[in-house]
Design a protein around this motif. Structure first.
Motif, mmCIF file in Angstrom:
data_model
loop_
_atom_site.group_PDB
_atom_site.id
_atom_site.type_symbol
_atom_site.label_atom_id
_atom_site.label_comp_id
_atom_site.label_asym_id
_atom_site.label_seq_id
_atom_site.Cartn_x
_atom_site.Cartn_y
_atom_site.Cartn_z
ATOM 1 N N VAL A 163 0.880 -1.172 0.000
ATOM 2 C CA VAL A 163 0.000 0.000 0.000
ATOM 3 C C VAL A 163 0.912 1.216 0.000
ATOM 4 C CG1 VAL A 163 -1.832 1.249 1.194
ATOM 5 C CG2 VAL A 163 -1.747 -1.255 1.323
ATOM 6 N N PHE A 164 0.733 2.069 -0.992
ATOM 7 C CA PHE A 164 1.596 3.232 -1.162
ATOM 8 C C PHE A 164 0.722 4.474 -1.289
ATOM 9 C CE2 PHE A 164 4.559 5.757 -3.976
ATOM 10 C CZ PHE A 164 5.529 5.965 -3.006
ATOM 11 N N ILE A 181 7.359 6.218 -8.446
ATOM 12 C CA ILE A 181 7.281 4.971 -9.209
ATOM 13 C C ILE A 181 8.387 4.014 -8.763
ATOM 14 C CG2 ILE A 181 7.363 3.945 -11.519
ATOM 15 C CD1 ILE A 181 4.897 5.837 -10.884
ATOM 16 N N ASN A 182 9.591 4.542 -8.631
ATOM 17 C CA ASN A 182 10.714 3.717 -8.191
ATOM 18 C C ASN A 182 10.447 3.112 -6.815
ATOM 19 O OD1 ASN A 182 13.698 2.966 -8.614
ATOM 20 N ND2 ASN A 182 13.642 3.871 -6.570
ATOM 21 N N ALA A 183 9.890 3.887 -5.899
ATOM 22 C CA ALA A 183 9.652 3.399 -4.533
ATOM 23 C C ALA A 183 8.690 2.219 -4.523
ATOM 24 C CB ALA A 183 9.126 4.533 -3.651
ATOM 25 N N PHE A 184 7.566 2.334 -5.225
ATOM 26 C CA PHE A 184 6.631 1.204 -5.157
ATOM 27 C C PHE A 184 7.117 0.021 -5.989
ATOM 28 C CE2 PHE A 184 4.101 3.245 -8.685
ATOM 29 C CZ PHE A 184 4.027 2.157 -9.554
ATOM 30 N N ALA A 185 7.828 0.277 -7.076
ATOM 31 C CA ALA A 185 8.336 -0.828 -7.890
ATOM 32 C C ALA A 185 9.443 -1.588 -7.155
ATOM 33 C CB ALA A 185 8.843 -0.299 -9.233
ATOM 34 N N ARG A 191 -1.802 7.914 -15.659
ATOM 35 C CA ARG A 191 -0.833 7.891 -16.758
ATOM 36 C C ARG A 191 0.504 7.289 -16.310
ATOM 37 N NH1 ARG A 191 -4.559 11.410 -17.894
ATOM 38 N NH2 ARG A 191 -4.941 12.199 -19.978
ATOM 39 N N ALA A 192 0.908 7.604 -15.109
ATOM 40 C CA ALA A 192 2.209 7.164 -14.620
ATOM 41 C C ALA A 192 2.268 5.662 -14.353
ATOM 42 C CB ALA A 192 2.576 7.925 -13.348
ATOM 43 N N VAL A 193 1.169 5.052 -13.942
ATOM 44 C CA VAL A 193 1.203 3.635 -13.537
ATOM 45 C C VAL A 193 0.548 2.690 -14.541
ATOM 46 C CG1 VAL A 193 1.238 4.317 -11.106
ATOM 47 C CG2 VAL A 193 -0.922 3.628 -12.142
ATOM 48 N N LYS A 194 0.078 3.202 -15.645
ATOM 49 C CA LYS A 194 -0.703 2.360 -16.557
ATOM 50 C C LYS A 194 0.062 1.168 -17.104
ATOM 51 C CE LYS A 194 -0.010 4.750 -20.930
ATOM 52 N NZ LYS A 194 -0.681 5.452 -22.004
ATOM 53 N N ASN A 195 1.381 1.243 -17.161
ATOM 54 C CA ASN A 195 2.161 0.127 -17.705
ATOM 55 C C ASN A 195 2.668 -0.842 -16.646
ATOM 56 O OD1 ASN A 195 1.884 1.043 -20.366
ATOM 57 N ND2 ASN A 195 3.578 2.465 -20.118
ATOM 58 N N TYR A 196 2.252 -0.650 -15.404
ATOM 59 C CA TYR A 196 2.656 -1.537 -14.312
ATOM 60 C C TYR A 196 1.471 -2.430 -13.967
ATOM 61 C CZ TYR A 196 6.655 1.552 -13.943
ATOM 62 O OH TYR A 196 7.783 2.266 -14.227
ATOM 63 N N ASP A 197 1.493 -3.654 -14.477
ATOM 64 C CA ASP A 197 0.338 -4.535 -14.297
ATOM 65 C C ASP A 197 0.126 -4.958 -12.854
ATOM 66 O OD1 ASP A 197 2.586 -6.153 -14.254
ATOM 67 O OD2 ASP A 197 1.753 -7.689 -15.564
ATOM 68 N N PHE A 198 1.111 -4.774 -11.993
ATOM 69 C CA PHE A 198 0.978 -5.122 -10.577
ATOM 70 C C PHE A 198 0.462 -3.951 -9.741
ATOM 71 C CE2 PHE A 198 5.306 -3.628 -11.187
ATOM 72 C CZ PHE A 198 5.450 -2.709 -10.157
ATOM 73 N N ALA A 199 0.256 -2.809 -10.357
ATOM 74 C CA ALA A 199 -0.169 -1.614 -9.617
ATOM 75 C C ALA A 199 -1.615 -1.266 -9.939
ATOM 76 C CB ALA A 199 0.734 -0.433 -9.971
ATOM 77 N N GLU A 200 -2.343 -0.860 -8.895
ATOM 78 C CA GLU A 200 -3.701 -0.366 -9.104
ATOM 79 C C GLU A 200 -3.922 0.831 -8.187
ATOM 80 O OE1 GLU A 200 -6.804 -2.839 -6.434
ATOM 81 O OE2 GLU A 200 -5.781 -4.066 -7.939
ATOM 82 N N ILE A 201 -4.822 1.688 -8.593
ATOM 83 C CA ILE A 201 -5.127 2.901 -7.831
ATOM 84 C C ILE A 201 -6.441 2.693 -7.092
ATOM 85 C CG2 ILE A 201 -5.635 5.369 -7.998
ATOM 86 C CD1 ILE A 201 -4.004 5.315 -10.674
ATOM 87 N N ASP A 202 -6.463 3.073 -5.826
ATOM 88 C CA ASP A 202 -7.691 3.039 -5.033
ATOM 89 C C ASP A 202 -7.990 4.471 -4.590
ATOM 90 O OD1 ASP A 202 -9.488 2.834 -2.668
ATOM 91 O OD2 ASP A 202 -9.234 0.685 -3.030
ATOM 92 N N VAL A 217 15.287 6.803 -5.766
ATOM 93 C CA VAL A 217 15.466 7.923 -6.684
ATOM 94 C C VAL A 217 14.981 9.170 -5.963
ATOM 95 C CG1 VAL A 217 14.720 8.924 -8.873
ATOM 96 C CG2 VAL A 217 15.174 6.467 -8.718
ATOM 97 N N GLU A 218 15.899 10.078 -5.697
ATOM 98 C CA GLU A 218 15.569 11.302 -4.958
ATOM 99 C C GLU A 218 14.967 12.344 -5.898
ATOM 100 O OE1 GLU A 218 15.613 11.934 -1.778
ATOM 101 O OE2 GLU A 218 16.665 10.165 -1.068
ATOM 102 N N VAL A 219 13.664 12.529 -5.791
ATOM 103 C CA VAL A 219 12.951 13.544 -6.557
ATOM 104 C C VAL A 219 11.919 14.139 -5.617
ATOM 105 C CG1 VAL A 219 11.570 14.014 -8.614
ATOM 106 C CG2 VAL A 219 13.187 12.148 -8.665
ATOM 107 N N SER A 220 11.596 15.390 -5.808
ATOM 108 C CA SER A 220 10.641 16.063 -4.944
ATOM 109 C C SER A 220 9.543 16.709 -5.782
ATOM 110 C CB SER A 220 11.389 17.135 -4.133
ATOM 111 O OG SER A 220 10.526 18.130 -3.685
ATOM 112 N N SER A 221 8.293 16.476 -5.389
ATOM 113 C CA SER A 221 7.173 17.146 -6.062
ATOM 114 C C SER A 221 7.285 18.653 -5.905
ATOM 115 C CB SER A 221 5.842 16.651 -5.500
ATOM 116 O OG SER A 221 5.644 15.294 -5.803
ATOM 117 N N THR A 222 7.751 19.095 -4.738
ATOM 118 C CA THR A 222 7.920 20.535 -4.499
ATOM 119 C C THR A 222 8.919 21.119 -5.497
ATOM 120 O OG1 THR A 222 7.448 20.227 -2.152
ATOM 121 C CG2 THR A 222 8.581 22.264 -2.774
#
Length: 187
Positions: free
Chosen positions: A5-6, A18-22, A60-71, A150-155
């Motif tokens: 759960v992410f 994406i890197n964190a959950f993958a 759009r970001a997770v559509k190619n990850y068949d193991f990921a779903e959005i709730d 992967v160190e990235v910030s939304s801010t």
């Protein structure tokens, strides 16, 4: 099943998310990862784009990850939702499965301030993603997962977009295209 759960604001979603959950999916040999965008984080002010835009970018970001779903449980609440409430909901939805809630060290060090912190471990196992082998004393009942972060910030991304500075390399190309098309974060 073992379900990750992410949660997050994802404003915008980027390669670090994406890197964190993958990496957690791989590292813990999970069966799937459920991504839960928050309506309003209890620890942040509401900023940036609308729920609809954040959800569209996430799709759009997770559509190619068949193991990921959005709730959309937390978005559907239209109020501050605590991890305890989300995990209760997911435990009812997946009563026979093991839930693994994925957090960074930033959330680990404030865990005792979370609502119902003393009851959260009854609902899920908490996985702490160690960023750059930081020296936090992560021990049971938490699970420490050393992973390539992967160190990235939304801010940072929002700030760069306001000044028209390059960010395309920090996110999925369709997320970047959506941001440009919708003119998000420009002001």
């Amino acid at each position: 099943m073992k379900i990750g759960v992410f949660g997050g604001t994802f404003d915008p979603v980027h390669n670090g998310h994406i890197n964190a959950f993958a990496e957690t999916y791989i590292g813990l040999e999970l069966d799937k990862v459920i991504i839960v965008p928050t309506f309003i984080s209890p620890f942040k002010k509401k900023t940036g784009s609308t729920d609809r835009h954040r959800l569209n970018m996430l799709k759009r970001a997770v559509k190619n990850y068949d193991f990921a779903e959005i709730d959309t449980f937390e978005l559907d609440q239209q109020t501050v939702t605590y991890t305890f409430d989300t995990l209760k909901y997911l435990k009812e939805k997946y009563p026979d499965d093991e839930l693994y809630f994925i957090i960074g060290t930033d959330h680990f060090i404030t865990f005792d301030k979370w609502a119902n912190a003393d009851k959260l471990h009854d609902l899920a196992k908490f996985v702490v993603l160690d960023r750059n082998d930081e020296l936090y004393n992560v021990k049971a009942p938490f699970i420490k997962l050393n992973t390539n972060i992967v160190e990235v910030s939304s801010t940072l991304i929002r700030e760069r977009l306001k000044t028209n500075t390059e960010v395309r390399h920090l996110m999925h190309e369709e997320v970047y295209g959506y941001i440009k098309e919708q003119r998000l974060y420009e002001t």
